[in-house]
Design a protein around this motif. Structure first.
Motif, mmCIF file in Angstrom:
data_model
loop_
_atom_site.group_PDB
_atom_site.id
_atom_site.type_symbol
_atom_site.label_atom_id
_atom_site.label_comp_id
_atom_site.label_asym_id
_atom_site.label_seq_id
_atom_site.Cartn_x
_atom_site.Cartn_y
_atom_site.Cartn_z
ATOM 1 N N VAL A 259 100.878 -20.572 29.767
ATOM 2 C CA VAL A 259 101.051 -20.033 31.152
ATOM 3 C C VAL A 259 101.722 -18.722 31.103
ATOM 4 O O VAL A 259 102.908 -18.545 30.409
ATOM 5 C CB VAL A 259 101.479 -20.694 32.226
ATOM 6 N N ALA A 260 101.550 -17.649 32.088
ATOM 7 C CA ALA A 260 102.442 -16.523 32.003
ATOM 8 C C ALA A 260 102.639 -15.749 33.524
ATOM 9 O O ALA A 260 101.756 -16.282 34.386
ATOM 10 C CB ALA A 260 101.413 -15.360 31.267
ATOM 11 N N THR A 261 103.512 -15.138 33.718
ATOM 12 C CA THR A 261 103.742 -14.640 34.822
ATOM 13 C C THR A 261 104.377 -13.220 34.539
ATOM 14 O O THR A 261 105.145 -12.993 33.366
ATOM 15 C CB THR A 261 104.967 -15.296 35.792
ATOM 16 N N MET B 142 102.022 -12.226 39.538
ATOM 17 C CA MET B 142 100.862 -12.646 38.888
ATOM 18 C C MET B 142 101.031 -13.763 38.085
ATOM 19 O O MET B 142 102.003 -13.514 37.168
ATOM 20 C CB MET B 142 100.166 -11.442 38.250
ATOM 21 N N VAL B 143 100.251 -14.760 37.981
ATOM 22 C CA VAL B 143 100.530 -15.815 37.202
ATOM 23 C C VAL B 143 98.955 -16.215 36.637
ATOM 24 O O VAL B 143 98.006 -15.927 37.016
ATOM 25 C CB VAL B 143 100.981 -17.220 38.112
ATOM 26 N N GLY B 144 99.026 -16.654 35.356
ATOM 27 C CA GLY B 144 97.882 -16.843 34.584
ATOM 28 C C GLY B 144 98.051 -18.201 33.604
ATOM 29 O O GLY B 144 99.007 -18.425 33.244
ATOM 30 N N ALA B 145 96.727 -18.563 33.256
ATOM 31 C CA ALA B 145 96.736 -19.440 32.283
ATOM 32 C C ALA B 145 95.674 -19.158 31.143
ATOM 33 O O ALA B 145 94.857 -18.899 31.416
ATOM 34 C CB ALA B 145 96.567 -20.981 32.802
ATOM 35 N N LEU B 146 96.116 -19.785 30.002
ATOM 36 C CA LEU B 146 95.038 -19.650 28.843
ATOM 37 C C LEU B 146 95.264 -21.124 28.246
ATOM 38 O O LEU B 146 96.223 -21.743 27.929
ATOM 39 C CB LEU B 146 95.310 -18.751 27.844
ATOM 40 N N VAL B 147 93.927 -21.960 27.781
ATOM 41 C CA VAL B 147 94.069 -23.084 27.315
ATOM 42 C C VAL B 147 92.996 -23.536 26.263
ATOM 43 O O VAL B 147 91.726 -23.093 26.301
ATOM 44 C CB VAL B 147 93.991 -24.053 28.223
ATOM 45 N N ALA B 148 93.096 -24.087 25.374
ATOM 46 C CA ALA B 148 92.151 -24.576 24.373
ATOM 47 C C ALA B 148 92.220 -26.062 24.493
ATOM 48 O O ALA B 148 93.067 -26.781 24.471
ATOM 49 C CB ALA B 148 92.547 -24.492 22.802
ATOM 50 N N ILE C 197 105.996 -20.452 41.159
ATOM 51 C CA ILE C 197 105.336 -19.585 39.911
ATOM 52 C C ILE C 197 104.846 -20.933 39.137
ATOM 53 O O ILE C 197 103.840 -21.059 38.749
ATOM 54 C CB ILE C 197 106.251 -19.028 39.112
ATOM 55 N N GLY C 198 105.724 -22.135 39.132
ATOM 56 C CA GLY C 198 105.236 -23.366 38.306
ATOM 57 C C GLY C 198 104.114 -24.224 38.980
ATOM 58 O O GLY C 198 103.215 -24.357 38.476
#
Length: 329
Positions: free
Chosen positions: A240-242, A174-180, A294-295
């Motif tokens: 970003v996370a995995t 699983m890969v995810g992203a969080l951004v402001a 993943i990248g």
């Protein structure tokens, strides 16, 4: 590849995100944490970053894991949000042990939102309290748009915001992203309707309007924000996370690759007046995986998260710029 169940960074098992904001201030803070420390690194491509404790994330530094990551408004004042998160972690008995001392490790990054129409006439820096509130609010489900660190964010033409997305890879990673998202550049094409990230949209996560059929995009760099305030009111900061097991060096490579997502979603990106920064973390819940994939997935998640941030932003009193929804409802 397909989005996880929530289409949020918290689809990476074990991660929680908390938001806190002050609508009068038009600013806020966002914290990402976990029950256990995680491996992390960082890469900066903007010309005007504001950071705390990021040197320890370099692959050659001795710290192997951190307890939380913070995204905040407030420019340099917002770095104090990390102190509030440290308070919360220390109260929970979390941190790096040195003899009898417990020291939570909380790197953070800030965006500039001091001229966005909110009341900035505080006597005491509000960001420490916002950081603690965000830590206390942390959950595996959270809102997007005009919340947390994205509360007062502005893109070139529209309100920015807080965005997130995820991807489940064929090997189970699983890969995810969080951004402001608060960039110099525009997130939408001329006309304020179509998103630059549209080719990477999955389903209708930011409206489902598809790519702009016009050609010659990127030649018009009109900016309502620059006209209203300053070219210096900017920065896109992201995590970003995995759940794969990665080293700090591999996390750094993922952070580098993820910056492509900012370039896909924002025109222009990585300018001298942006502090564009990406943290990359690995929880190690699953075995080693393909770092290249993943990248790549992280860059796709980040592009989509930026568009979702603008798509989800909502209007508020004294706004300097319109929201996407107010123009396209």
């Amino acid at each position: 590849m397909k989005p996880g169940p929530k289409n949020l960074i918290t689809d990476v098992a074990g991660l929680v995100v908390g938001n806190a904001q002050d609508d009068t201030l038009k600013s806020g803070a966002t914290v990402l944490s976990s029950d256990v420390p995680f491996t992390a690194s960082v890469h900066v491509m903007g010309g005007a970053p504001g950071t705390r404790e990021t040197d320890l994330l370099a692959p050659d530094k001795s710290v192997t894991a951190v307890d939380a990551l913070v995204l905040s408004g407030g420019s340099a004042f917002g770095l104090d949000a990390c102190s509030g998160v440290m308070d919360g972690l220390r109260a929970a008995g979390r941190g790096f042990q040195v003899g009898d001392a417990t020291i939570p490790l909380v790197p953070g990054a800030i965006l500039f939102d001091l001229l966005n129409g909110g009341a900035k006439d505080w006597v005491e820096n509000p960001y420490r309290n916002l950081g603690r509130q965000a830590f206390d609010n942390a959950s595996d489900d959270f809102d997007l748009g005009s919340v947390g660190a994205g509360t007062g964010a502005l893109s070139a033409m529209l309100k920015g915001g807080l965005g997130s997305s995820s991807l489940h890879l064929p090997d189970g990673t699983m890969v995810g992203a969080l951004v402001a998202a608060n960039p110099v550049g525009a997130v939408t094409t001329p006309g304020d309707r179509h998103f630059y990230a549209a080719p990477f949209e999955i389903g209708s996560e930011f409206g489902g309007l598809g790519p702009d059929p016009a050609s010659g995009l990127g030649l018009n760099l009109e900016s309502r924000k620059a006209a209203a305030i300053s070219l210096r009111e900017n920065t896109t900061i992201a995590i970003v996370a995995t759940d794969a097991t990665l080293t700090k060096s591999q996390c750094h490579r993922v952070a580098v690759a993820a910056h492509d997502g900012i370039g896909r979603a924002t025109v222009p990106a990585h300018t001298p007046f942006d502090g564009d920064l990406v943290f990359a973390l690995a929880t190690g819940g699953k075995p080693q995986a393909d770092v290249s994939l993943i990248g790549h997935a992280a860059s796709l998640c980040l592009a989509r998260a930026i568009a979702r941030a603008v798509y989800a932003a909502t209007p508020a009193p004294n706004d300097l710029l319109p929201s996407w929804r107010s123009l396209n409802s």
